[in-house]
Scaffold this active site. Structure first.
Site, PDB file in Angstrom:
ATOM      1  N   ASP A  82       9.914 -23.712  -6.763  1.00 21.45           N
ATOM      2  CA  ASP A  82       9.919 -25.134  -6.398  1.00 21.45           C
ATOM      3  C   ASP A  82       8.728 -25.424  -5.477  1.00 21.45           C
ATOM      4  O   ASP A  82       8.481 -24.665  -4.523  1.00 21.45           O
ATOM      5  CB  ASP A  82      11.242 -25.427  -5.663  1.00 21.45           C
ATOM      6  CG  ASP A  82      11.426 -26.889  -5.331  1.00 21.45           C
ATOM      7  OD1 ASP A  82      10.873 -27.735  -6.055  1.00 21.45           O
ATOM      8  OD2 ASP A  82      12.150 -27.183  -4.351  1.00 21.45           O
ATOM      9  N   ASP A 104       2.159 -27.522  -6.987  1.00 23.10           N
ATOM     10  CA  ASP A 104       2.180 -28.877  -6.429  1.00 23.10           C
ATOM     11  C   ASP A 104       0.835 -29.229  -5.814  1.00 23.10           C
ATOM     12  O   ASP A 104       0.580 -28.981  -4.640  1.00 23.10           O
ATOM     13  CB  ASP A 104       3.297 -28.985  -5.385  1.00 23.10           C
ATOM     14  CG  ASP A 104       3.374 -30.400  -4.840  1.00 23.10           C
ATOM     15  OD1 ASP A 104       2.709 -31.294  -5.424  1.00 23.10           O
ATOM     16  OD2 ASP A 104       4.077 -30.612  -3.842  1.00 23.10           O
ATOM     17  N   GLY A 177      15.118 -35.141   1.271  1.00 24.91           N
ATOM     18  CA  GLY A 177      15.975 -35.245   2.446  1.00 24.91           C
ATOM     19  C   GLY A 177      17.036 -36.320   2.332  1.00 24.91           C
ATOM     20  O   GLY A 177      17.191 -36.963   1.288  1.00 24.91           O
ATOM     21  N   ASN A 250      15.984 -32.506  -9.423  1.00 21.16           N
ATOM     22  CA  ASN A 250      15.966 -31.526  -8.316  1.00 21.16           C
ATOM     23  C   ASN A 250      16.964 -31.904  -7.224  1.00 21.16           C
ATOM     24  O   ASN A 250      16.915 -33.031  -6.704  1.00 21.16           O
ATOM     25  CB  ASN A 250      14.574 -31.495  -7.684  1.00 21.16           C
ATOM     26  CG  ASN A 250      13.558 -30.772  -8.535  1.00 21.16           C
ATOM     27  OD1 ASN A 250      13.812 -30.470  -9.700  1.00 21.16           O
ATOM     28  ND2 ASN A 250      12.408 -30.492  -7.967  1.00 21.16           N
ATOM     29  N   ILE A 251      17.797 -30.939  -6.855  1.00 19.83           N
ATOM     30  CA  ILE A 251      18.836 -31.217  -5.852  1.00 19.83           C
ATOM     31  C   ILE A 251      18.894 -30.079  -4.834  1.00 19.83           C
ATOM     32  O   ILE A 251      19.178 -28.940  -5.192  1.00 19.83           O
ATOM     33  CB  ILE A 251      20.206 -31.380  -6.542  1.00 19.83           C
ATOM     34  CG1 ILE A 251      20.168 -32.602  -7.475  1.00 19.83           C
ATOM     35  CG2 ILE A 251      21.331 -31.521  -5.512  1.00 19.83           C
ATOM     36  CD1 ILE A 251      21.250 -32.643  -8.511  1.00 19.83           C
ATOM     37  N   GLU A 252      18.628 -30.400  -3.600  1.00 19.16           N
ATOM     38  CA  GLU A 252      18.758 -29.415  -2.523  1.00 19.16           C
ATOM     39  C   GLU A 252      19.595 -29.971  -1.363  1.00 19.16           C
ATOM     40  O   GLU A 252      20.534 -29.333  -0.893  1.00 19.16           O
ATOM     41  CB  GLU A 252      17.377 -29.005  -1.987  1.00 19.16           C
ATOM     42  CG  GLU A 252      17.508 -28.060  -0.791  1.00 19.16           C
ATOM     43  CD  GLU A 252      16.210 -27.441  -0.336  1.00 19.16           C
ATOM     44  OE1 GLU A 252      15.145 -28.049  -0.584  1.00 19.16           O
ATOM     45  OE2 GLU A 252      16.259 -26.354   0.275  1.00 19.16           O
ATOM     46  N   THR A 253      19.250 -31.182  -0.903  1.00 16.12           N
ATOM     47  CA  THR A 253      19.911 -31.735   0.282  1.00 16.12           C
ATOM     48  C   THR A 253      21.427 -31.782   0.122  1.00 16.12           C
ATOM     49  O   THR A 253      22.171 -31.429   1.050  1.00 16.12           O
ATOM     50  CB  THR A 253      19.356 -33.150   0.564  1.00 16.12           C
ATOM     51  OG1 THR A 253      17.953 -33.031   0.830  1.00 16.12           O
ATOM     52  CG2 THR A 253      20.041 -33.803   1.742  1.00 16.12           C
TER      53      THR A 253
HETATM   54  P1  13P Z   1      16.518 -33.556  -2.213  1.00 18.68           P
HETATM   55  O1  13P Z   1      16.038 -33.429  -0.811  1.00 18.68           O
HETATM   56  O2  13P Z   1      16.758 -34.989  -2.591  1.00 18.68           O
HETATM   57  O3  13P Z   1      17.663 -32.693  -2.528  1.00 18.68           O
HETATM   58  O4  13P Z   1      15.310 -33.077  -3.167  1.00 18.68           O
HETATM   59  C1  13P Z   1      14.975 -31.714  -3.230  1.00 18.68           C
HETATM   60  C2  13P Z   1      13.801 -31.477  -4.102  1.00 18.68           C
HETATM   61  O5  13P Z   1      13.291 -32.337  -4.753  1.00 18.68           O
HETATM   62  C3  13P Z   1      13.287 -30.092  -4.134  1.00 18.68           C
HETATM   63  O6  13P Z   1      12.159 -29.996  -4.957  1.00 18.68           O
END
Ligand code: 13P
Length: 305
Positions: A82, A104, A177, A250-253
Site C-alpha cells: 500500500d 505512489d 483517516g 482501501n480500508i484501514e481506519t
Molecule cells: P482510510 O483511512 O479511509 O481507511 O483509507 C486507508 C487507505 O486508503 C490506505 O491506502
C-alpha cells in the site's frame, strides 16, 4: 492455494459491478478477522501492507503471517504494498513475494511520477507482479483550505498509456483517516464517470474509503477516547462507486477503530485482566463482523467464488 495477483479479481469485479476490499493487515488478529470474513462470504480479498507497517512488523513476519492466512484458508488472497513510497521498496516487496505493489508518485511533478511508475512497472511485470499507480490528490487533506485536486481524465489516459500500470488510484474527493469531510459527504461521480470512459474501464482504486461508523467512534469515546467530528464516506456512496468502475476499495481506519474500541471496552470492563489473548480476541471477532458487513452491503463482493 498460493497468493494470486489482483488481475482476475478486478476483471470479475468490473464485469459484476462490485469492488474487492483491500484491507490493511496491521497485525495478526486483524489479518485473521479479515480472512475469516472473506472465507465466510466466499469472497477474494486483498491484504495490503504499508511500508510503515512492514517495517514496524518486520518484513519477514508480515510475509509469514500472510502465508499462514493463505495456508489455512481456501480463498484467493492478493498481497499488496500500500502507498509504495519509492522504487527500492517496491523491488524489495516484489522480490520477497508480494503479488501486487502500488508506487505512489502522486505528490511528484507529473513527469517524475510517470518516470518512476514506469520504472516500477517494468521490474514488476518482469516478475509477474501487478502495479497500481496514483494520480491526483489521492490522500486528501481536510485541514487544508485548498480544495482537493481531482484526477484529470485526459492526464490519466496519458499516464496509463505512458506507464503501463494495471490499475490506477484516482482522486474523487476522499482522504485518509477519520476526518474526511467538513460538510456534507460527497464523491465526484461525474469525474469518476469521465475517468472510466477515458481509461476504457481500467480498474480504478479508491483510497481513503473508510466509512468511520458512528457506532465505533461512539464506543471509543464511551471508553475514554476523544475522537471528535469524525466523518467517513457513507456506505451508499461507496456502493455506487463500486458499480461505476472502482474495483478496489482501501480500508484501514475502520479496522483500527474497531480493534481499539474493543480493547478500550475490555480494559474498562475487566480491569483485572492483563492477558493479550483475552483483550485482543473481541477485536478480532468484531473485525470479522465488520468485514462481513462491508463485503455484503458496501463492496457487493460476497459469494463470488
Ligand atoms: P482510510 O483511512 O479511509 O481507511 O483509507 C486507508 C487507505 O486508503 C490506505 O491506502
Amino acid at each position: 492455494m498460493p497468493l494470486v495477483t489482483s488481475t482476475q479479481m478486478f476483471k470479475d469485479a468490473l464485469e459484476g459491478h462490485y469492488a474487492i476490499g483491500a484491507f490493511n493487515a496491521n497485525n495478526m488478529e486483524i489479518i485473521q478477522g479479515i480472512v475469516a470474513a472473506a472465507e465466510h462470504e466466499r469472497c477474494p480479498v486483498i491484504l495490503q501492507v504499508s511500508e510503515k507497517s512492514r517495517i514496524y512488523t518486520n518484513p519477514v513476519y508480515v510475509l509469514k503471517l500472510v502465508e499462514a492466512a493463505v495456508e489455512t484458508s481456501n480463498i484467493d488472497i492478493c498481497l499488496h504494498l500500500d502507498d509504495g513510497p519509492d522504487y527500492d521498496t517496491c523491488v524489495a516487496c516484489i522480490d520477497s513475494g508480494f503479488t501486487s505493489v502500488m508506487i505512489d508518485g502522486s505528490r511528484l511533478p507529473y513527469a517524475d511520477n510517470v518516470k518512476l511508475t514506469k520504472q516500477v512497472v517494468t521490474y514488476a511485470h518482469d516478475h509477474g507482479v501487478v502495479v497500481e499507480g496514483g494520480l491526483g490528490d489521492i490522500h486528501g487533506d481536510t485541514d487544508s483550505d485548498i480544495p482537493f485536486s481531482l484526477t484529470n481524465p485526459e492526464q490519466a489516459a496519458d499516464f496509463v498509456q505512458a506507464t503501463g500500470v494495471d490499475s490506477l488510484a484516482v482522486a474523487i474527493g476522499t482522504c485518509y483517516g477519520p476526518y474526511k469531510f467538513k460538510t456534507e459527504p460527497t464523491l465526484a461521480f461525474e469525474r469518476l464517470k469521465d475517468l472510466t470512459t477515458y481509461l476504457n474501464y481500467l480498474p480504478l482504486v479508491l483510497h481513503g474509503a473508510s466509512s468511520v461508523p458512528k457506532e465505533f467512534v461512539d464506543l471509543n469515546n464511551q471508553y475514554g477516547a476523544a475522537i471528535e467530528r469524525a466523518q467517513g464516506v457513507p456506505e451508499d456512496l461507496l456502493r455506487d462507486a463500486s458499480r461505476m468502475g472502482i474495483c478496489k476499495i482501501n480500508i484501514e481506519t475502520d479496522l483500527n477503530l474497531v480493534m481499539t474500541a474493543c480493547i478500550r471496552q475490555f480494559f474498562v470492563e475487566h480491569p483485572e485482566s492483563y492477558d493479550p489473548h483475552e483483550y485482543l480476541g473481541p477485536g478480532r471477532r468484531a473485525i470479522r463482523s465488520m468485514v462481513i458487513h462491508k463485503m455484503r452491503h458496501v463492496l457487493g463482493c460476497s459469494k463470488r467464488i
